[in-house]
Design an enzyme around this catalytic site. Structure first.
Site, PDB file in Angstrom:
ATOM      1  N   LYS A  79       0.850  -1.197   0.000  1.00 20.34           N
ATOM      2  CA  LYS A  79       0.000   0.000   0.000  1.00 20.34           C
ATOM      3  C   LYS A  79       0.883   1.243   0.000  1.00 20.34           C
ATOM      4  CE  LYS A  79      -3.914   1.810   2.745  1.00 20.34           C
ATOM      5  NZ  LYS A  79      -4.778   1.524   3.907  1.00 20.34           N
ATOM      6  N   SER A 158      -9.483   1.319   3.108  1.00 17.28           N
ATOM      7  CA  SER A 158      -8.743   2.122   2.159  1.00 17.28           C
ATOM      8  C   SER A 158      -7.640   1.353   1.415  1.00 17.28           C
ATOM      9  CB  SER A 158      -8.119   3.302   2.902  1.00 17.28           C
ATOM     10  OG  SER A 158      -7.245   2.803   3.912  1.00 17.28           O
ATOM     11  N   SER A 182      -9.498  -1.053   7.317  1.00 16.00           N
ATOM     12  CA  SER A 182      -9.024  -0.860   5.937  1.00 16.00           C
ATOM     13  C   SER A 182      -8.350  -2.048   5.268  1.00 16.00           C
ATOM     14  CB  SER A 182      -8.080   0.335   5.878  1.00 16.00           C
ATOM     15  OG  SER A 182      -8.843   1.497   5.767  1.00 16.00           O
TER      16      SER A 182
HETATM   17  N1  GLN Z   1     -12.723   3.881   7.078  1.00 14.97           N
HETATM   18  C1  GLN Z   1     -11.995   4.231   8.258  1.00 14.97           C
HETATM   19  C2  GLN Z   1     -11.520   5.649   8.196  1.00 14.97           C
HETATM   20  O1  GLN Z   1     -11.603   6.253   7.163  1.00 14.97           O
HETATM   21  C3  GLN Z   1     -10.841   3.277   8.455  1.00 14.97           C
HETATM   22  C4  GLN Z   1      -9.654   3.623   7.673  1.00 14.97           C
HETATM   23  C5  GLN Z   1      -8.501   2.701   7.875  1.00 14.97           C
HETATM   24  O2  GLN Z   1      -8.613   1.640   8.473  1.00 14.97           O
HETATM   25  N2  GLN Z   1      -7.354   3.141   7.376  1.00 14.97           N
HETATM   26  O3  GLN Z   1     -11.062   6.182   9.156  1.00 14.97           O
END
Ligand code: GLN
Length: 500
Positions: A79, A158, A182
């Site tokens: 990532k 994400s 994510s």
């Molecule tokens: N969707 C959550 C956020 O935007 C989790 C994001 C993540 O785990 N990086 O904070």
């Protein structure tokens, strides 16, 4: 030989030993696959030359030195919020466009140390803030399952780029990060295994922070065993990250004859929520029954603070974001707008041009919560509630009266269509998509998402297992058992996918 998108680490290594495949030829095929699947937008940078060099090193080790490391000749994606030496690391943001770190994140160094070949950096929501991989300066990532040029589905986020890369077969494993779901969320939508280890088990050194107290490097693979192999390579104390757990890491060992009869499995009733699709509920019930048939002790449990976890997560997330993002000032870090501005104007113009709306709005809200007059009311209160959520986990995992593992859905539905998903605000997207995943981050507990069934539209549906901190061995052994019981099909065998 199986298709690239269904090979496991063990199968690839066997093929190397049998000389049916060589690391360099395999890596070439993977590079080719990144080109054929470019429309998915899984990668923001393909490191073709680096991958080829890594493949050659593995080949030499294998056939000349007669040694094979745990990930020799295995293609991996990372990532784009993990630092990679001399390779662009952007966090999907204008703020870090052109940033080339001078060092590797510990997890990247450990993957390399185990022989993995870096295929490239994967797309993400800007600074990992999202649950769709729809908010990146490089555009959205598309889900290979049920792909239709006009009407495609999100990968989840994400870490959606990492998930799409693994699902499409461009890489065998990928790193994501997991702050509130994510890694597990995109794993769910892309029919993959997504592991969020115990907080502190895997080093965050070189992972560009979102929420320091919740961030964990995550692992995306096609099988549970592959996730265990990768975990064994990257976990354990790191002098460069003082929040890593100091205890030596005992590698996970998957036992094919793992006995479930002594395992107590809890079904937390509060994880059932409005908006959960019938198909998901059905799958949840069926897998619970399958486990019971295997003699596991399955029972309903209560985790009373589950429903507040989204609000608590959201407040703490925005507060830590406001604090973390302060470093991007256009002077020391990040994009600098180059006019003759005053220092204040330079900050303002760099930050407004560098960050998208989602990041800016989280910074604003976080700073609001952190104002002296609001600090107690929001930040301190959220910390107290975090403790209650965390206590729910401690109680439910009580050695004498509790259970050993929790079984819940991962997401509330199959992968939504891009058009549907984008009609919601980022905040609502996350509140819905991460309902079942965020609490584990607040508690630091390990959790794994695994594909459990196909929906009526022939898209993956996923369940999540959560265990007490440092119980990865149990977590992955139970996951492996479920994997065998549900026998989820490979992407190639489900005919509605991209031609691979
Ligand atoms: N969707 C959550 C956020 O935007 C989790 C994001 C993540 O785990 N990086 O904070």
């Amino acid at each position: 030989m199986n298709k690239l998108s269904s090979l496991t680490i063990k199968q690839i290594h066997q093929a190397y030993r049998d000389k049916l495949l060589t690391p360099t030829s395999f890596i070439d095929q993977c590079i080719e696959k990144t080109k054929q699947t470019k429309h998915l937008n899984a990668f923001v940078t393909v490191t073709e030359e680096i991958a080829e060099n890594h493949g050659m090193e593995s080949e030499k080790r294998l056939y000349k030195d007669k040694k094979m490391k745990a990930l020799d000749g295995i293609s991996v994606g990372v990532k784009d919020n993990f630092c990679t030496k001399d390779v662009p690391t952007t966090c999907g943001s204008n703020m870090l466009r052109g940033f080339r770190p001078t060092y590797d994140a510990t997890v990247v160094a450990r993957l390399r140390g185990a022989g993995a070949c870096l295929l490239g950096k994967c797309n993400l929501d800007e600074f990992a803030m999202g649950s769709g991989t729809v908010d990146s300066i490089f555009g959205p990532t598309r889900n290979p399952w049920g792909y239709d040029e006009q009407d495609w589905r999100i990968t989840g986020g994400s870490s959606g780029g990492s998930a799409a890369a693994v699902a499409a077969g461009a890489v065998t494993a990928a790193l994501g990060s997991d702050t509130g779901g994510s890694t597990r969320n995109p794993a769910a939508y892309c029919g993959l295994v997504g592991l969020k280890p115990t907080y502190g088990l895997v080093s965050r050194y070189g992972l560009i922070p979102l929420v320091n107290s919740m961030d964990v490097p995550g692992i995306l693979t096609r099988t549970v065993e592959d996730a265990a192999v990768v975990l064994n390579c990257i976990a354990g104390p790191d002098d460069l990250d003082s929040t890593t757990i100091k205890k030596e890491f005992k590698p996970v060992s998957i036992k094919e004859d793992f006995d479930l009869s002594n395992v107590r499995i809890g079904i937390p009733k509060e994880y059932y929520c409005e908006g959960m699709s019938e198909e998901v509920v059905d799958t949840w019930r069926k897998v619970a029954d399958l486990l019971e048939n295997e003699k596991a002790q399955v029972r309903s449990v209560s985790m009373p603070h589950t429903s507040i976890s989204i609000a608590v997560y959201s407040i703490l997330n925005q507060c830590e974001v406001a604090s973390n993002m302060a470093r991007y000032d256009g002077l020391q870090y990040g994009l600098r707008t180059d006019k003759d501005y005053s220092t204040e104007e330079l900050y303002a113009s760099s930050r407004s041009q560098g960050f998208n709306n989602v990041v800016r709005s989280r910074i604003f809200t976080g700073n609001y919560f952190l104002l002296a007059r609001n600090y107690e009311k929001y930040f301190m209160k959220a910390l107290k509630l975090r403790r209650l959520i965390s206590d729910d986990f401690t109680k439910v995992f009580d050695i004498d009266t509790g259970v050993d593992i929790l079984l819940t859905p991962t997401t509330l539905s199959e992968a939504p269509l891009y058009s549907e998903f984008c009609s919601l605000h980022n905040r609502d997207q996350c509140a819905r998509q991460d309902y079942c995943t965020q609490a584990a981050n607040l508690a630091g507990a390990p959790a794994v998402a695994l594909p459990a069934a196909l929906s009526r539209r022939r898209l993956p549906l996923s369940l999540q297992l959560t265990a007490p901190p440092l119980a990865e061995d149990l977590l992955l052994n139970v996951a492996r058992k479920i994997e065998r019981l549900v026998n989820f099909p490979t992407i190639d065998s489900v005919n509605n996918v991209i031609s691979l």
